[in-house]
Scaffold this active site. Structure first.
Site, PDB file in Angstrom:
ATOM      1  N   HIS A   1       1.435  -0.792  -0.202  1.00  0.00           N
ATOM      2  CA  HIS A   1       0.057  -0.041   0.394  1.00  0.00           C
ATOM      3  C   HIS A   1       0.836   1.309  -0.168  1.00  0.00           C
ATOM      4  CE1 HIS A   1      -2.918  -2.966   1.256  1.00  0.00           C
ATOM      5  NE2 HIS A   1      -3.142  -2.646  -0.431  1.00  0.00           N
TER       6      HIS A   1
ATOM      7  N   ASP B   1     -10.165  -4.228   0.171  1.00  0.00           N
ATOM      8  CA  ASP B   1      -9.942  -4.421   1.134  1.00  0.00           C
ATOM      9  C   ASP B   1      -9.741  -3.652   2.813  1.00  0.00           C
ATOM     10  OD1 ASP B   1      -6.250  -3.567   0.782  1.00  0.00           O
ATOM     11  OD2 ASP B   1      -7.262  -5.213  -0.557  1.00  0.00           O
TER      12      ASP B   1
ATOM     13  N   ASP C   1     -18.057  -3.021 -12.152  1.00  0.00           N
ATOM     14  CA  ASP C   1     -17.092  -3.016 -12.977  1.00  0.00           C
ATOM     15  C   ASP C   1     -16.415  -2.053 -13.221  1.00  0.00           C
ATOM     16  OD1 ASP C   1     -15.359  -4.383 -14.787  1.00  0.00           O
ATOM     17  OD2 ASP C   1     -16.731  -5.573 -15.066  1.00  0.00           O
ATOM     18  N   GLY C   2     -14.818  -2.246 -12.720  1.00  0.00           N
ATOM     19  CA  GLY C   2     -13.814  -0.727 -12.844  1.00  0.00           C
ATOM     20  C   GLY C   2     -14.231  -0.761 -14.375  1.00  0.00           C
TER      21      GLY C   2
ATOM     22  N   ASP D   1      -5.481  -1.309  -8.375  1.00  0.00           N
ATOM     23  CA  ASP D   1      -5.310  -2.141  -7.801  1.00  0.00           C
ATOM     24  C   ASP D   1      -6.158  -3.864  -7.626  1.00  0.00           C
ATOM     25  OD1 ASP D   1      -4.991  -3.346  -4.623  1.00  0.00           O
ATOM     26  OD2 ASP D   1      -5.125  -1.737  -3.572  1.00  0.00           O
ATOM     27  N   SER D   2      -5.743  -4.379  -8.752  1.00  0.00           N
ATOM     28  CA  SER D   2      -6.664  -5.052  -9.204  1.00  0.00           C
ATOM     29  C   SER D   2      -6.250  -6.974  -8.544  1.00  0.00           C
ATOM     30  CB  SER D   2      -6.889  -5.645 -10.300  1.00  0.00           C
ATOM     31  OG  SER D   2      -5.528  -5.431 -11.024  1.00  0.00           O
ATOM     32  N   THR D   3      -7.534  -7.824  -8.566  1.00  0.00           N
ATOM     33  CA  THR D   3      -6.705  -8.755  -8.793  1.00  0.00           C
ATOM     34  C   THR D   3      -5.720  -9.364  -9.991  1.00  0.00           C
ATOM     35  OG1 THR D   3      -8.637  -9.752  -9.748  1.00  0.00           O
ATOM     36  CG2 THR D   3      -8.581 -10.164  -6.760  1.00  0.00           C
TER      37      THR D   3
ATOM     38  N   PRO E   1     -12.958 -11.758 -12.166  1.00  0.00           N
ATOM     39  CA  PRO E   1     -13.315 -10.573 -12.847  1.00  0.00           C
ATOM     40  C   PRO E   1     -12.262  -9.596 -12.878  1.00  0.00           C
ATOM     41  CG  PRO E   1     -13.820 -11.297 -10.375  1.00  0.00           C
ATOM     42  CD  PRO E   1     -13.044 -12.630 -11.396  1.00  0.00           C
TER      43      PRO E   1
END
Ligand code: SAM
Length: 284
Positions: A62, A86, A137-138, A155-157, A162
């Site tokens: 972060h 998060d 959805d971004g 800051d994605s998976t 998704p």
């Protein structure tokens, strides 16, 4: 009996943490969400079995996803955050009094609710008046935006499920449109070490480079991510994160950071030779 969390970093490499207990496990509309408690890393969140954040090392991720861009342009006012359920990224952004608005677009409301309950260490900035939460959805959200943001943080998976759309050229092009002239795009940029992550890294870099004249990569050491060697991308239409960084202005803000500092600001862009070479290669 011992309980262990194991993530396959490759078909032949596993990363394991001894688990004291499992605090939560459910399938949302988008993914499986788990929260575990461990002695070494404290509580940690996994999505579809992949590590997202741990209490012990989240400060590294972060700090690096927020402060490098903020020191490049400490006048940032309007920020868009994509993913980041998060809350750690929003927590760091809310420390800047100079920021007036933070739009956060997270596809899965359940991740935010679970983190508020089990990971208050990261999910502590959502109630700040400047934060607007959108559960969508971004990829779609950014399509309609034009010249609005000073900073976009992705800051994605990883690029499947998704998060897949957030690694496409369409998305990077729309981020370019959504940014102001001095706008900055930061993204989690995967790892150069194992083949799967390295391919995602190469694809992301090529995609971003095709829209932004300034497109750079920096690194951090994050113990719980595959190989521990993690990259971030920073791209901009005008601002070079080294030459144009306003490190004196950032120092004057007197923010306490545990990982980021202004010496590291320059140092984190010094990449190993094999990574420099990979960034020039085509993804498979
Ligand atoms: N630090 C983490 C990492 O790199 O492992 C990422 C943290 S954060 C939990 C990632 C968030 O991105 C997840 O909560 C997920 O639901 C969200 N996400 C995935 N795809 C998305 C999309 N298309 N739009 C918005 N949010 C998305």
């Amino acid at each position: 009996m011992e309980l262990w969390y194991t993530e396959q970093h490759t078909p032949f490499v596993g990363f394991s943490i001894k688990v004291e207990r499992q605090l939560y496990s459910e399938k949302s509309k988008f993914q499986r969400i788990d929260i575990f408690e461990s002695k070494e890393f404290g509580r940690f969140l996994t999505l579809d079995g992949l590590m997202m954040v741990t209490q012990k090392d989240e400060f590294i991720y972060h700090d690096m996803i927020v402060h490098v861009a903020m020191a490049t342009n400490p006048s940032v006012k309007n920020v868009l955050v994509i993913g980041a359920g998060d809350g750690g990224t929003v927590r760091e952004l809310t420390r800047y009094n100079t920021i007036s608005n933070i739009d956060m677009v997270e596809i899965d409301e359940q991740v935010v609710n679970v983190c508020k309950r089990y990971l208050p260490q990261t999910a502590c900035g959502f109630d700040d008046k400047r934060v607007n939460l959108y559960f969508e959805d971004g990829l779609k959200f950014v399509r309609s935006k034009c010249g609005e943001y000073d900073l976009i943080i992705v800051d994605s998976t990883d690029p499947f499920g998704p998060g897949e759309g957030l690694f496409t050229k369409e998305f990077y092009g729309n981020c370019h449109n959504a940014l102001k002239d001095k706008g900055i795009l930061v993204n989690q940029h995967e790892s150069p070490y194992y083949e799967y992550n390295a391919n995602a890294m190469k694809r992301a870099h090529r995609g971003i480079k095709s829209f932004f004249p300034i497109c750079m990569v920096y690194q951090a050491h994050i113990p719980t991510y595959p190989s521990g060697h993690w990259l971030f991308g920073i791209a901009s239409k005008q601002l070079d994160p080294i030459k144009d960084a306003n490190l004196d202005a950032w120092e004057k803000l007197n923010l306490n950071t545990k990982y980021y500092n202004t010496k590291l600001h320059k140092g984190c862009f010094a990449l190993p030779t094999y990574v420099i070479d990979m960034l020039k290669e085509k993804a498979e």
